[in-house]
Design a protein around this motif. Structure first.
Motif, short mmCIF file in Angstrom:
data_model
loop_
_atom_site.label_atom_id
_atom_site.label_comp_id
_atom_site.label_asym_id
_atom_site.label_seq_id
_atom_site.Cartn_x
_atom_site.Cartn_y
_atom_site.Cartn_z
N PHE A 290 0.80 -1.20 -0.18
CA PHE A 290 -0.22 -0.10 0.10
C PHE A 290 0.96 1.35 -0.01
O PHE A 290 1.77 1.26 0.80
N SER A 291 0.31 2.28 -0.72
CA SER A 291 1.13 3.59 -0.65
C SER A 291 0.24 4.55 0.03
O SER A 291 -1.04 4.86 -0.36
N VAL A 292 0.66 5.31 1.21
CA VAL A 292 -0.18 6.02 1.86
C VAL A 292 0.59 7.19 2.56
O VAL A 292 1.81 7.11 2.75
N ALA A 293 0.05 8.35 1.75
CA ALA A 293 0.78 9.70 2.37
C ALA A 293 2.19 9.56 1.55
O ALA A 293 2.53 9.10 0.23
N ASN A 294 3.31 9.87 2.41
CA ASN A 294 4.60 9.45 2.16
C ASN A 294 5.21 8.03 2.61
O ASN A 294 6.56 8.18 2.88
N ALA A 295 4.35 7.42 2.96
CA ALA A 295 4.89 5.93 3.31
C ALA A 295 4.40 4.63 2.57
O ALA A 295 3.46 4.92 1.91
N GLU A 296 5.26 3.69 2.56
CA GLU A 296 5.09 2.61 1.84
C GLU A 296 4.72 1.52 3.02
O GLU A 296 5.61 1.40 3.65
N VAL A 297 3.75 0.70 2.74
CA VAL A 297 3.15 -0.21 3.72
C VAL A 297 3.27 -1.44 2.91
O VAL A 297 2.46 -1.98 2.14
N ALA A 298 3.93 -2.54 3.72
CA ALA A 298 3.78 -3.94 3.18
C ALA A 298 2.98 -4.83 4.27
O ALA A 298 3.51 -5.03 5.54
N SER A 299 2.01 -5.17 4.01
CA SER A 299 1.21 -6.02 4.97
C SER A 299 1.14 -7.39 4.57
O SER A 299 0.59 -7.77 3.37
N THR A 300 1.30 -8.53 5.41
CA THR A 300 1.35 -9.92 5.18
C THR A 300 0.35 -10.40 6.28
O THR A 300 0.50 -10.26 7.45
N THR A 301 -0.52 -11.37 5.76
CA THR A 301 -1.42 -12.09 6.58
C THR A 301 -1.30 -13.76 6.27
O THR A 301 -1.34 -13.83 5.16
N LEU A 302 -1.12 -14.34 7.42
CA LEU A 302 -1.27 -15.83 7.50
C LEU A 302 -2.53 -16.19 7.83
O LEU A 302 -2.83 -15.91 9.09
N LEU A 303 -2.96 -17.10 7.45
CA LEU A 303 -4.30 -17.91 7.77
C LEU A 303 -4.10 -19.38 7.90
O LEU A 303 -3.62 -19.91 7.00
N PHE A 304 -4.70 -19.99 9.14
CA PHE A 304 -4.32 -21.32 9.49
C PHE A 304 -5.41 -21.74 10.51
O PHE A 304 -6.09 -20.94 10.76
N ASP A 305 -5.59 -23.11 10.63
CA ASP A 305 -6.36 -23.61 11.55
C ASP A 305 -7.92 -23.41 11.26
O ASP A 305 -8.65 -22.68 11.98
N PHE A 306 -8.21 -23.72 10.01
CA PHE A 306 -9.66 -23.40 9.53
C PHE A 306 -10.76 -23.99 10.44
O PHE A 306 -10.39 -25.07 10.40
N GLY A 307 -11.80 -23.39 10.54
CA GLY A 307 -12.96 -24.09 11.34
C GLY A 307 -12.72 -23.95 12.95
O GLY A 307 -13.49 -24.40 13.73
N VAL A 308 -11.59 -23.04 13.40
CA VAL A 308 -11.58 -23.06 15.00
C VAL A 308 -12.48 -22.14 15.54
O VAL A 308 -13.20 -21.35 14.87
N ARG A 309 -12.82 -22.34 16.66
CA ARG A 309 -13.91 -21.64 17.33
C ARG A 309 -13.44 -20.24 17.62
O ARG A 309 -12.27 -19.95 17.96
N VAL A 310 -14.25 -19.31 17.19
CA VAL A 310 -13.80 -17.89 17.53
C VAL A 310 -14.93 -17.03 18.09
O VAL A 310 -16.15 -17.21 17.78
N ASP A 311 -14.92 -16.58 19.35
CA ASP A 311 -15.74 -16.01 20.20
C ASP A 311 -15.51 -14.52 20.27
O ASP A 311 -14.32 -13.97 20.87
N VAL A 312 -16.11 -13.53 19.72
CA VAL A 312 -15.85 -12.48 19.66
C VAL A 312 -17.06 -11.40 20.27
O VAL A 312 -18.38 -11.64 19.52
#
Length: 271
Positions: free
Chosen positions: A233-255
């Motif tokens: 991503f290019s935001v204002a005067n900064a460059e941002v690299a975002s990395t997301t790892l997804l695993f354990d599909f089907g896990v219980r999520v309580d939010v």
């Protein structure tokens, strides 16, 4: 007789040349068609990855956000879980240490929801037992960057705007066989194609980022689910690299989102 022989020979040579040209042209055209088909298949696979996550239901996640501005580079890390069907997640985000080595901030707890980001241990004058609520539809980046951990569904929905993609090859991510794709996503196109829960946030990002085109590296498993996603991503005067790892599909999520009385209503101190 001799002249007739030469004309016949010339005709044979000409016919052969035309034949070779036809073969060559046919091969070239076939190759181009095959390349186009592979590109279409790559675009289609990447665009459908958000739907595959919703079908999967939930997963655990790790995130890394690298920001570079001038000569400064910082990395923010997070971990948590996400419910793609409900569009909610819970993360713990760790900010980098200051140059002296001391902790700058306690880990921040973040709750992600459709159109909102809740942050606890925000600092800046916010009591430790209170949450800060941010309307992500008003953020210039749609919470792709602001929270320090990219909302994984928003990141996947951004891929609905893929304008071009190519298949790089097979590899593994955390021991899982995946297909690696590389390409460009168009923010305005993604905003138009996004699900109702993400459309307004991505529309805000389409107006706020300095570039509409978002380079990405996507890694999909055999079920078409994202296992790893890296976006620039290019935001204002900064460059941002975002990395997301997804695993354990089907896990219980309580939010559970905070009650109104637990949300900070005062002014956040400016640093």
């Amino acid at each position: 007789m001799g002249q007739q022989h030469r004309r016949t020979g010339g005709a044979v040579v000409t016919a052969a040349a035309v034949g070779l040209m036809a073969v060559a042209t046919g091969c070239s055209g076939g190759g181009a068609v095959a390349d186009d088909r592979r590109a279409e298949d790559a675009v289609d696979a990447v665009r459908k990855s958000a739907d595959a996550l919703v079908r999967a239901g939930t997963s655990k996640a790790r995130t890394s956000m690298e920001m570079a501005s001038g000569g400064t580079r910082v990395t923010i890390r997070g971990k948590g879980s996400y419910d793609f069907a409900r569009q909610v997640g819970r993360y713990v985000v760790v900010l980098p240490k200051d140059p002296a080595g001391a902790e700058e901030h306690r880990p921040i707890t973040e709750l992600m929801a459709s159109g909102a980001l809740y942050m606890k241990n925000r600092g800046a004058g916010v009591p430790a037992d209170k949450w800060v609520r941010i309307d992500t539809t008003t953020l210039r980046d749609g919470n792709l960057v602001t929270g320090g951990a990219t909302d994984p569904l928003a990141a996947a929905e951004l891929l609905r705007g893929v304008s071009k993609a190519s298949y790089v090859g097979e590899t593994t991510v955390a021991g899982v066989a995946v297909r690696h794709y590389r390409g460009i996503a168009d923010l305005p196109r993604a905003a138009k194609a996004a699900s109702e829960g993400q459309r307004r946030a991505l529309s805000a990002a389409a107006k706020g980022f300095s570039k509409d085109e978002i380079p990405f590296e996507a890694y999909l498993d055999e079920e078409g689910r994202l296992r790893k996603l890296r976006q620039q991503f290019s935001v204002a005067n900064a460059e941002v690299a975002s990395t997301t790892l997804l695993f354990d599909f089907g896990v219980r999520v309580d939010v559970r989102l905070p009650a109104s009385e637990d949300i900070f209503a005062g002014k956040i101190a400016e640093k």
